[in-house]
Motif scaffolding. Structure first.
Motif, PDB file in Angstrom:
ATOM      1  N   THR A   1       0.855  -1.188   0.000  1.00  0.00           N
ATOM      2  CA  THR A   1       0.000   0.000   0.000  1.00  0.00           C
ATOM      3  C   THR A   1       0.887   1.231   0.000  1.00  0.00           C
ATOM      4  O   THR A   1       1.822   1.318   0.797  1.00  0.00           O
TER       5      THR A   1
ATOM      6  N   ASP B   1      -2.130   4.773  -3.421  1.00  0.00           N
ATOM      7  CA  ASP B   1      -3.355   4.042  -3.091  1.00  0.00           C
ATOM      8  C   ASP B   1      -4.220   4.856  -2.136  1.00  0.00           C
ATOM      9  O   ASP B   1      -5.432   4.668  -2.074  1.00  0.00           O
TER      10      ASP B   1
ATOM     11  N   TRP C   1      -9.915   3.857 -12.265  1.00  0.00           N
ATOM     12  CA  TRP C   1     -10.143   3.422 -10.887  1.00  0.00           C
ATOM     13  C   TRP C   1     -11.224   2.353 -10.832  1.00  0.00           C
ATOM     14  O   TRP C   1     -11.136   1.413 -10.040  1.00  0.00           O
TER      15      TRP C   1
ATOM     16  N   ARG D   1      -9.659  -0.875 -11.820  1.00  0.00           N
ATOM     17  CA  ARG D   1      -8.807  -1.409 -10.767  1.00  0.00           C
ATOM     18  C   ARG D   1      -9.607  -1.898  -9.573  1.00  0.00           C
ATOM     19  O   ARG D   1      -9.145  -2.735  -8.810  1.00  0.00           O
TER      20      ARG D   1
ATOM     21  N   TRP E   1     -10.491   0.055  -7.096  1.00  0.00           N
ATOM     22  CA  TRP E   1     -10.139   0.852  -5.918  1.00  0.00           C
ATOM     23  C   TRP E   1      -9.858   2.297  -6.341  1.00  0.00           C
ATOM     24  O   TRP E   1      -8.973   2.561  -7.137  1.00  0.00           O
TER      25      TRP E   1
ATOM     26  N   PRO F   1      -8.515   5.765  -4.924  1.00  0.00           N
ATOM     27  CA  PRO F   1      -7.773   6.245  -3.760  1.00  0.00           C
ATOM     28  C   PRO F   1      -8.572   7.271  -2.956  1.00  0.00           C
ATOM     29  O   PRO F   1      -9.016   8.279  -3.508  1.00  0.00           O
TER      30      PRO F   1
ATOM     31  N   HIS G   1      -7.640  -0.817   2.383  1.00  0.00           N
ATOM     32  CA  HIS G   1      -6.873  -1.151   1.181  1.00  0.00           C
ATOM     33  C   HIS G   1      -6.170  -2.497   1.342  1.00  0.00           C
ATOM     34  O   HIS G   1      -6.072  -3.280   0.393  1.00  0.00           O
TER      35      HIS G   1
ATOM     36  N   MET H   1      -6.661  -5.573  -1.187  1.00  0.00           N
ATOM     37  CA  MET H   1      -5.542  -6.236  -1.860  1.00  0.00           C
ATOM     38  C   MET H   1      -5.596  -7.744  -1.654  1.00  0.00           C
ATOM     39  O   MET H   1      -5.323  -8.522  -2.581  1.00  0.00           O
TER      40      MET H   1
ATOM     41  N   LYS I   1       0.914  -8.248  -7.210  1.00  0.00           N
ATOM     42  CA  LYS I   1       1.914  -7.214  -6.916  1.00  0.00           C
ATOM     43  C   LYS I   1       3.216  -7.831  -6.425  1.00  0.00           C
ATOM     44  O   LYS I   1       4.310  -7.402  -6.801  1.00  0.00           O
TER      45      LYS I   1
END
Length: 318
Positions: free
Chosen positions: A161, A186, A216, A219, A221, A223, A246, A250, A259
């Motif tokens: 994050t 994030d 966004w 994705r 998410w 921010p 977050h 994830m 990631k």
């Protein structure tokens, strides 16, 4: 010695942890041995990167976040990276001053590191230091970057994050957006939110996020923007909750595995490129590549062809 330090670390010895981090910083061969031995013990910590321009209050913010994490009984590691002077080769390493009240807490380990010339806001050995703290048993590891502004992008390769901290009135918000810092965040934090210009800064961030609304949504998410006043503690609870949201996103979305796979790829590439660069430099110093260099100087060979020849030769040796 290394085996003894690792055994002591497993028993909770902070001095052993500090010594292991020093070794991975200063001795490449010992760093290899340490990482080989502790790597099976890693992969449990969640890594939170805190980045942003100088003066944004990152260290003070971290001091408060440590407290929030400790309330939940989490073991916390902190790596605070400071810039190395190009003139003296030294670094202030003063971030711990703002977090000194946690120094006697057995559940907190704080380490300052110098960049030693590395760009991108992180020290070269940061990744290995994170692995040591992970093996030590930290649940969450905060990594505070140098705060050099527009090149603070390496943190995205390191953290699960990324928290981007800014403040009203710095005048660099538009520059940060242009530099691509918006892409790596994030969570956005507008710290020192009791200052004039807070609303304008938030509006600018929201507007920029709106322009990328489709991205966004894809994705999964968007921010959030959190207002804080780190010196008083205002908004710290909300920021910690945003980090936890977050973290949950994830994990449930499976993006954390994605990631970490990309992180492993980047780490391998960095190690290989460093290995090749060091061997080429050593070979040049020994005069082993003088003929190749001279052929480039005489325009008989171009630099790309020379580099390709050297790389293939090195790989054949391996």
């Amino acid at each position: 010695m290394i085996d003894d330090l690792i055994e002591r670390m497993k028993k909770g010895d902070k001095r052993a942890v500090a010594r292991l981090i020093t070794l991975v910083e200063n001795d490449e061969e010992k760093a290899k041995e340490i990482i080989r031995k502790i790597y099976p013990m890693t992969g449990n910590a969640y890594i939170v990167g805190v980045t942003g321009p100088p003066g944004a209050g990152k260290s003070t913010l971290l001091d408060k976040l440590i407290k929030e994490a400790r309330k939940e009984g989490l073991v916390v590691g902190v790596i605070a990276v400071d810039p190395t002077s190009p003139f003296t080769g030294g670094a202030l390493l003063g971030d711990r001053i703002r977090m000194q009240r946690h120094s006697t807490d057995p559940g907190v380990f704080i380490r300052s590191m110098a960049t030693r010339g590395s760009l991108g806001g992180l020290a070269k050995a940061t990744g290995d230091a994170i692995k040591v703290l992970d093996a030590y048993g930290c649940d969450v590891i905060f990594v505070e970057t140098v705060g050099v502004g527009q090149i603070e992008v390496d943190i995205v390769k390191t953290a699960d994050t990324v928290v981007l901290v800014t403040v009203p009135g710095l005048g660099d918000d538009v520059q940060a957006i242009k530099a691509g810092l918006m892409e790596i965040a994030d969570i956005f934090v507008v710290n020192k939110a009791d200052r004039e210009g807070t609303e304008a800064t938030i509006f600018e961030l929201e507007l920029t996020l709106d322009l990328e609304a489709d991205k966004w949504r894809e994705r999964g998410w968007r921010p959030p923007i959190v207002e804080t006043v780190a010196t008083t503690g205002k908004g710290i609870g909300e920021l910690w909750e945003a980090i936890k949201r977050h973290m949950e996103f994830m994990k449930t979305s499976g993006k954390i595995e994605e990631k970490r796979r990309l992180r492993a790829e980047e780490e391998i590439k960095t190690i290989v490129s460093g290995w090749i660069a060091r061997r080429v430099e050593d070979a040049i110093k020994r005069g082993e590549l003088s003929k190749v260099v001279e052929s480039v100087v005489r325009r008989e060979t171009d630099p790309y062809s020379a580099a390709d020849l050297i790389t293939r030769t090195l790989l054949e040796v391996v």
